[in-house]
Each structure stands twice: as C-alpha cells, then as structure tokens.
Design a protein around this motif. Structure first.
Motif, PDB file in Angstrom:
ATOM      1  N   PHE A 238      -2.944   7.325 -11.298  1.00 30.63           N
ATOM      2  CA  PHE A 238      -1.839   7.679 -10.407  1.00 30.63           C
ATOM      3  C   PHE A 238      -0.808   6.561 -10.202  1.00 30.63           C
ATOM      4  O   PHE A 238       0.403   6.793 -10.320  1.00 30.63           O
ATOM      5  N   ASN A 239      -1.254   5.351  -9.863  1.00 28.66           N
ATOM      6  CA  ASN A 239      -0.281   4.288  -9.536  1.00 28.66           C
ATOM      7  C   ASN A 239       0.598   3.943 -10.732  1.00 28.66           C
ATOM      8  O   ASN A 239       1.795   3.656 -10.579  1.00 28.66           O
ATOM      9  N   SER A 240       0.011   3.967 -11.926  1.00 30.26           N
ATOM     10  CA  SER A 240       0.821   3.618 -13.094  1.00 30.26           C
ATOM     11  C   SER A 240       1.727   4.784 -13.489  1.00 30.26           C
ATOM     12  O   SER A 240       2.843   4.579 -13.961  1.00 30.26           O
TER      13      SER A 240
ATOM     14  N   ALA B 172      -1.841  -5.116  -4.558  1.00 29.86           N
ATOM     15  CA  ALA B 172      -1.016  -3.905  -4.624  1.00 29.86           C
ATOM     16  C   ALA B 172      -1.892  -2.710  -4.950  1.00 29.86           C
ATOM     17  O   ALA B 172      -2.584  -2.689  -5.968  1.00 29.86           O
ATOM     18  N   THR B 173      -1.845  -1.704  -4.072  1.00 29.17           N
ATOM     19  CA  THR B 173      -2.720  -0.543  -4.260  1.00 29.17           C
ATOM     20  C   THR B 173      -1.935   0.770  -4.269  1.00 29.17           C
ATOM     21  O   THR B 173      -2.474   1.819  -3.937  1.00 29.17           O
ATOM     22  N   GLY B 174      -0.664   0.676  -4.645  1.00 27.00           N
ATOM     23  CA  GLY B 174       0.159   1.877  -4.796  1.00 27.00           C
ATOM     24  C   GLY B 174       1.008   1.701  -6.045  1.00 27.00           C
ATOM     25  O   GLY B 174       0.781   0.770  -6.838  1.00 27.00           O
ATOM     26  N   PRO B 175       2.021   2.550  -6.235  1.00 29.14           N
ATOM     27  CA  PRO B 175       2.967   2.335  -7.333  1.00 29.14           C
ATOM     28  C   PRO B 175       3.570   0.928  -7.232  1.00 29.14           C
ATOM     29  O   PRO B 175       3.722   0.393  -6.122  1.00 29.14           O
TER      30      PRO B 175
ATOM     31  N   GLY C 283       4.161   6.959  -2.548  1.00 25.76           N
ATOM     32  CA  GLY C 283       3.053   7.102  -3.510  1.00 25.76           C
ATOM     33  C   GLY C 283       2.220   8.294  -3.149  1.00 25.76           C
ATOM     34  O   GLY C 283       2.678   9.434  -3.274  1.00 25.76           O
ATOM     35  N   ASN C 284       1.026   8.036  -2.644  1.00 32.15           N
ATOM     36  CA  ASN C 284       0.173   9.148  -2.217  1.00 32.15           C
ATOM     37  C   ASN C 284       0.944  10.073  -1.279  1.00 32.15           C
ATOM     38  O   ASN C 284       0.762  11.281  -1.292  1.00 32.15           O
ATOM     39  N   VAL C 285       1.790   9.482  -0.435  1.00 30.60           N
ATOM     40  CA  VAL C 285       2.619  10.242   0.514  1.00 30.60           C
ATOM     41  C   VAL C 285       4.028   9.636   0.507  1.00 30.60           C
ATOM     42  O   VAL C 285       4.225   8.530   0.008  1.00 30.60           O
TER      43      VAL C 285
ATOM     44  N   HIS D 132     -11.267   2.805  -5.037  1.00 29.68           N
ATOM     45  CA  HIS D 132     -10.274   2.190  -5.931  1.00 29.68           C
ATOM     46  C   HIS D 132      -9.616   0.983  -5.256  1.00 29.68           C
ATOM     47  O   HIS D 132      -9.644  -0.135  -5.763  1.00 29.68           O
ATOM     48  N   ASP D 133      -8.970   1.232  -4.136  1.00 32.13           N
ATOM     49  CA  ASP D 133      -8.146   0.197  -3.510  1.00 32.13           C
ATOM     50  C   ASP D 133      -8.977  -0.908  -2.849  1.00 32.13           C
ATOM     51  O   ASP D 133      -8.627  -2.104  -2.982  1.00 32.13           O
ATOM     52  N   PRO D 134     -10.092  -0.560  -2.197  1.00 33.48           N
ATOM     53  CA  PRO D 134     -10.933  -1.653  -1.680  1.00 33.48           C
ATOM     54  C   PRO D 134     -11.414  -2.591  -2.789  1.00 33.48           C
ATOM     55  O   PRO D 134     -11.626  -3.789  -2.544  1.00 33.48           O
TER      56      PRO D 134
ATOM     57  N   VAL E  80       0.812  -1.226   0.000  1.00 33.15           N
ATOM     58  CA  VAL E  80       0.000   0.000   0.000  1.00 33.15           C
ATOM     59  C   VAL E  80       0.843   1.273   0.000  1.00 33.15           C
ATOM     60  O   VAL E  80       1.973   1.282   0.487  1.00 33.15           O
ATOM     61  N   ASP E  81       0.259   2.365  -0.532  1.00 35.18           N
ATOM     62  CA  ASP E  81       0.929   3.669  -0.430  1.00 35.18           C
ATOM     63  C   ASP E  81       0.182   4.610   0.513  1.00 35.18           C
ATOM     64  O   ASP E  81       0.531   5.772   0.642  1.00 35.18           O
ATOM     65  N   MET E  82      -0.830   4.087   1.159  1.00 31.37           N
ATOM     66  CA  MET E  82      -1.504   4.685   2.318  1.00 31.37           C
ATOM     67  C   MET E  82      -2.132   6.047   2.139  1.00 31.37           C
ATOM     68  O   MET E  82      -2.010   6.949   2.973  1.00 31.37           O
TER      69      MET E  82
ATOM     70  N   VAL F 191      -6.155   7.592   1.499  1.00 35.40           N
ATOM     71  CA  VAL F 191      -7.397   7.316   2.223  1.00 35.40           C
ATOM     72  C   VAL F 191      -8.010   5.981   1.797  1.00 35.40           C
ATOM     73  O   VAL F 191      -8.448   5.185   2.637  1.00 35.40           O
ATOM     74  N   ASP F 192      -8.038   5.723   0.493  1.00 37.78           N
ATOM     75  CA  ASP F 192      -8.691   4.472   0.082  1.00 37.78           C
ATOM     76  C   ASP F 192      -7.815   3.250   0.336  1.00 37.78           C
ATOM     77  O   ASP F 192      -8.327   2.128   0.452  1.00 37.78           O
ATOM     78  N   ASP F 193      -6.502   3.437   0.478  1.00 37.25           N
ATOM     79  CA  ASP F 193      -5.657   2.322   0.949  1.00 37.25           C
ATOM     80  C   ASP F 193      -6.075   1.947   2.370  1.00 37.25           C
ATOM     81  O   ASP F 193      -6.160   0.754   2.725  1.00 37.25           O
ATOM     82  N   ALA F 194      -6.320   2.968   3.204  1.00 32.28           N
ATOM     83  CA  ALA F 194      -6.766   2.696   4.575  1.00 32.28           C
ATOM     84  C   ALA F 194      -8.096   1.948   4.551  1.00 32.28           C
ATOM     85  O   ALA F 194      -8.293   0.989   5.310  1.00 32.28           O
TER      86      ALA F 194
END
Ligand code: RIB
Ligand code: CA
Length: 320
Positions: free
Chosen positions: A170-172, A127-130, A43-45, A245-247, A14-16, A18-21
């Motif tokens: 974003f992730n790609s 995988a929900t980030g880069p 990623g997000n942060v 997205h991530d869920p 995860v890149d953590m 909001v939707d990763d959480a």
C-alpha cells in the motif's frame, strides 16, 4: 510528563491506520524513545482524518505535550487512494475517541527539516505511510535526510505478494513517485517490506487474552480499533489477527538486532499498467554493481519474530 533527551529521538511520519496507531503506542511505551513529534500524511485515510487520529491517540495515551504536524494531502503525481476497507472509515476501526482538544502545531515539512537539523546525526525518522512528506522534504532541502541518523520506511513487497495490488504494497502504491524520489536520493534509508511484516501476526486471541479483565480507555481502544482489521484479514486471508507492519519499523529503530539487513539494488515502478508501486529488485549477478538497474537500499530480510512480538505485547498490551 516531559521526557528527558534520550538516545533515541524519533519523528514518526504516519498515515494513521490501525497499525500506525499501534506504532505510536509502541514508541510511547518504550523508555528508550523520545518521540519528538508526529507528522501526518494522507494514506489509509484522508489527511484531515489522519491528523485527527494522531491527536486523538496522543490524548488517549495522556501525551498531549507531543506535537502533531500536518503534511501532504495528496500524492505527487498519481490519484488519491485510501484503504477504508482495511482500517474502517475513520482509519481506527470501530474505536470512537473523544474529539481532540489539541490542535496541530504546524507544517510537517518545516518540522521535519528543523527537527533533523536541530540534532544532526541523531534523529531517527520512521515513516509508516506513503512517502510524500519525505520526498517533499528532500526536494525542499536536498541532503536533509542524510542528516538524520536513520530513515526507516515501512513499505514495499520484495518477493512477497502485494497487499493492494498483486505486486504492490500500500505505502509504495499510494505514492510511487515519492518513493522513487527517495530511493534515488540514496539517503540512509532502510526498508521494512511486507516480506518481514507479514511474519508479525498478532492473533485476535492474544489481544483478548492480554487485555482480559481490563476496561480502561486504552484497552477498549486496542480491542475496538483492531476489530475491523481482524475481520478483513479473516475474510480475505483466513487469518484472525493484525499484522504489525508499522510497529515493526519502530521496533527496528529501538533494537536493530531484531532484524537481518541486506543491501539490495532496487527501484519502484511508477507507471505500470499492472505494476504501479511494485518494488523491482535487480538480482542479476553482474560483477560490476554499477551495471544493475536501481539504487542500493538497506532492506530488512529476516526478523526475530518471537523477540519482536514479545517486545510489542509486553510494552503495548501488557498482561501475561
Ligand atoms: O502495507 C502496510 C501499510 O499500509 C501499513 O503502513 C499499514 O498502515 C497499511 O495500510
Ligand atoms: Ca500506515
């Protein structure tokens, strides 16, 4: 509480934002899932913040027995990008959680390799980030991801407009070289692109209604963490809500009948002036598949919106 071995051992990378959480919360609230651990990536942060957020969310959920491992802090080749405008400076919107007491348990690459090898053919990597960690894992131990049961990646925009550039998700976009390495490795990866996740809007009013009357730490976290994304979506897309997205990637791991999949031949642009991070699908109707440019990838094309939203709302938000 320690969980027994289940049918669905999952590692979340995860890149953590909001939707990763929210994806972590869905995994934790799903009795079928055994969350083996969480690996973090920039990623997000930035990476340190992503790791901190993951530790905080686990502690919030009372699940501090689940280990968190630290992954890549930067993309393979291109410059760092983050997404503070969407997810807030901390990545978790307006939510303020206590400093974590847990410490990271080690290195994400070793954890991913050892975790997959310990249960060959069983582990689902979500995988929900880069895709940097996964590309590095595959480079360190070629073929390792094929020993996972599935690799589920939230990323890419196929026919849909992008969300970070006109054509890129974003992730790609954040690490297109890593994404390319992964596509090229022809692992048993499935892609959950923006085209389907954009159909999964969780309206601000649903969040408010489901959590009405609750003032516990989890309810407050959901309300406060989603506020920034809702404001962003409202301002830019005239939609008051959060996209799951991530869920969605976790949901595919839990119940693949929620999605219709199709194998597409595709690749990702790594060097475009306007198109870095764009997923390019070769739709030319060649009779010989080999003639197409790219690699076959299993892609989510349709989603049963009602069933997935019901699963998420029931498990994560509770209420009626
Ligand atoms: O494009 C959606 C992806 O980037 C998700 O992983 C989300 O967390 C976002 O920032
Ligand atoms: Ca993410």
């Amino acid at each position: 509480p320690t969980r027994r071995s289940s049918d669905l051992p999952i590692i979340l990378d995860v890149d953590m934002g909001v939707d990763d959480a929210l994806a972590i919360m869905l995994a934790l609230q799903s009795p079928e899932v055994e969350l083996l651990g969480i690996s973090t990536v920039f990623g997000n942060v930035p990476l340190n913040q992503a790791t901190r957020n993951a530790l905080q969310v686990l502690e919030l959920m009372g699940r501090d027995e689940i280990p968190v491992y630290v992954g890549a802090g930067e993309p393979l080749v291109r410059k760092l990008v983050h997404a503070a405008a969407v997810h807030g400076e901390s990545g978790l919107g307006d939510a303020v959680l206590p400093d974590p007491e847990m410490l990271p348990a080690g290195n994400a690459l070793d954890f991913l390799i050892e975790g997959i090898q310990a249960r060959p053919g069983e582990v689902i990597v979500v995988a929900t980030g880069p895709l940097t960690n996964l590309a590095l894992v595959e480079k360190k131990q070629p073929g390792i991801l094929d020993q996972a049961r599935r690799v589920l990646v939230m990323g890419g925009a196929l026919a849909e407009a992008g969300n970070i550039t006109p054509v890129s998700e974003f992730n790609s976009f954040a690490d297109p070289h890593a994404f390319h390495q992964l596509i090229k490795a022809e692992t048993n990866m499935s892609l959950i692109p923006l085209d389907v996740t954009h159909q999964l809007g969780l309206a601000a009013e649903t969040i408010a209604a489901r959590l009405a009357g609750r003032d516990d730490a989890i309810a407050r976290f959901i309300r406060e963490s989603t506020r920034t994304v809702i404001a962003f979506e409202q301002e830019h897309y005239n939609y008051a809500g959060v996209h799951l997205h991530d869920p969605a990637a976790v949901a595919l791991g839990i119940d693949s009948s929620l999605f219709e999949m199709e194998t597409l031949v595709l690749d990702v642009e790594t060097m475009g002036e306007l198109t870095t991070g764009q997923v390019v699908v070769d739709r030319r109707p060649f009779s010989d598949e080999e003639e197409r440019q790219g690699y076959p990838v299993d892609c989510a094309m349709k989603v049963d919106v009602d069933r997935l939203m019901h699963m998420f709302e029931h498990r994560v938000l509770g209420g009626e």
